[in-house]
Design an enzyme around this catalytic site. Structure first.
Site, PDB file in Angstrom:
ATOM      1  N   CYS A   1      10.280 -37.137   3.763  1.00 32.67           N
ATOM      2  CA  CYS A   1      11.380 -36.249   4.126  1.00 32.67           C
ATOM      3  C   CYS A   1      10.923 -35.269   5.211  1.00 32.67           C
ATOM      4  CB  CYS A   1      11.858 -35.469   2.895  1.00 32.67           C
ATOM      5  SG  CYS A   1      13.289 -34.398   3.235  1.00 32.67           S
TER       6      CYS A   1
ATOM      7  N   ASP B   1      11.558 -32.254   5.292  1.00 30.19           N
ATOM      8  CA  ASP B   1      11.381 -30.945   4.657  1.00 30.19           C
ATOM      9  C   ASP B   1      10.028 -30.326   5.034  1.00 30.19           C
ATOM     10  OD1 ASP B   1      10.788 -28.894   2.626  1.00 30.19           O
ATOM     11  OD2 ASP B   1      12.615 -29.623   1.657  1.00 30.19           O
TER      12      ASP B   1
ATOM     13  N   ARG C   1       8.246 -28.364   3.610  1.00 25.85           N
ATOM     14  CA  ARG C   1       7.321 -28.148   2.496  1.00 25.85           C
ATOM     15  C   ARG C   1       6.593 -29.411   2.066  1.00 25.85           C
ATOM     16  NH1 ARG C   1      12.014 -25.748  -1.128  1.00 25.85           N
ATOM     17  NH2 ARG C   1      12.970 -27.558  -0.094  1.00 25.85           N
TER      18      ARG C   1
ATOM     19  N   HIS D   1      10.864 -36.249  -2.641  1.00 26.09           N
ATOM     20  CA  HIS D   1      10.415 -35.030  -3.331  1.00 26.09           C
ATOM     21  C   HIS D   1      11.549 -34.481  -4.172  1.00 26.09           C
ATOM     22  CE1 HIS D   1      12.386 -31.932  -0.679  1.00 26.09           C
ATOM     23  NE2 HIS D   1      12.424 -32.969   0.140  1.00 26.09           N
TER      24      HIS D   1
ATOM     25  N   CYS E   1      15.080 -32.089  -3.244  1.00 23.03           N
ATOM     26  CA  CYS E   1      15.384 -32.463  -1.856  1.00 23.03           C
ATOM     27  C   CYS E   1      16.794 -31.986  -1.478  1.00 23.03           C
ATOM     28  CB  CYS E   1      15.273 -33.975  -1.683  1.00 23.03           C
ATOM     29  SG  CYS E   1      15.585 -34.507   0.015  1.00 23.03           S
TER      30      CYS E   1
HETATM   31 CO    CO Z   1      14.010 -33.479   1.310  1.00 17.62          CO
END
Ligand code: CO
Length: 209
Positions: free
Chosen positions: A42, A44, A46, A98, A101
């Site tokens: 992803c 993301d 993080r 994750h 998400c």
């Molecule tokens: Co995500």
């Protein structure tokens, strides 16, 4: 450029300390990359691929998009996969989702965010395929967790059924596709016990159920 000053300074320090540890590091890398892994994860902020699996530059080839989706007509993702598999000969493709998400959550909740709704539609398809399992969960949190996991499993299936992977296996090459999920609150990766090393396993694993 002023706004990025801190980043450039970070970069200089990182390059310096890396060279201090291995004077030839960047020279070697500039000539060749031989990663064993392709990571599909992803976007993301993080979930940084290299850091969380402790790999240095040159050790993992990376493709990231919102909610780690593998779409059979996405030339970007397919090009990454083809290059990683046929040219770099990676031995493993890791699809990493994750928990928590945002893309999966948006798909589950049905809110509208504009253009990205069309991308999230692919995750709504995953929900439709596993609606019974997801709806049976007792809380909204559990529903989201299960959809995050099912999304990884379906994306593993999508990787395995691309012409790239199918043809590579058919030619007798070794390649394993793995499904894993990352927990933001512990920093830990968990295997989803999905590992596919050949076309014959596609019909006996649960991933195409
Ligand atoms: Co995500």
């Amino acid at each position: 450029m002023k706004e990025l000053e801190e980043l450039f300074e970070n970069n200089r320090q990182w390059a310096q300390s890396t060279v201090a540890g291995d004077p030839e590091f960047f020279k070697k890398l500039s000539r060749l990359q031989t990663p064993e892994y392709l990571w599909i994860g992803c976007s993301d902020s993080r979930v940084p691929a290299n850091q969380l699996i402790g790999l240095a530059p040159g050790e993992v080839f990376v493709h990231r998009n919102v909610a780690n989706v593998v779409v059979h007509t996405d030339m970007n993702c397919l090009s990454v996969m083809q290059y990683a598999v046929e040219v770099l000969n990676v031995k493993h493709i890791i699809v990493c989702g994750h928990y928590g998400c945002g893309g999966v959550k948006a798909a589950l909740e049905g809110d509208s965010f504009g253009l990205i709704d069309n991308w999230l539609r692919h995750i709504k398809d995953v929900y439709r395929m596993h609606q019974q399992d997801i709806d049976a969960q007792p809380t909204e949190q559990a529903k989201l967790d299960v959809l995050c996991e099912k999304n990884v499993i379906e994306q593993v299936a999508n990787v395995c059924t691309t012409s790239i992977v199918q043809n590579y296996w058919r030619a007798g090459n070794e390649l394993t596709v793995h499904g894993v999920i990352y927990a933001l609150d512990s920093g830990l990766l968990k295997s989803l016990d999905v590992e596919v090393s050949g076309p014959e396993q596609l019909c006996i694993t649960h991933i195409l159920k």
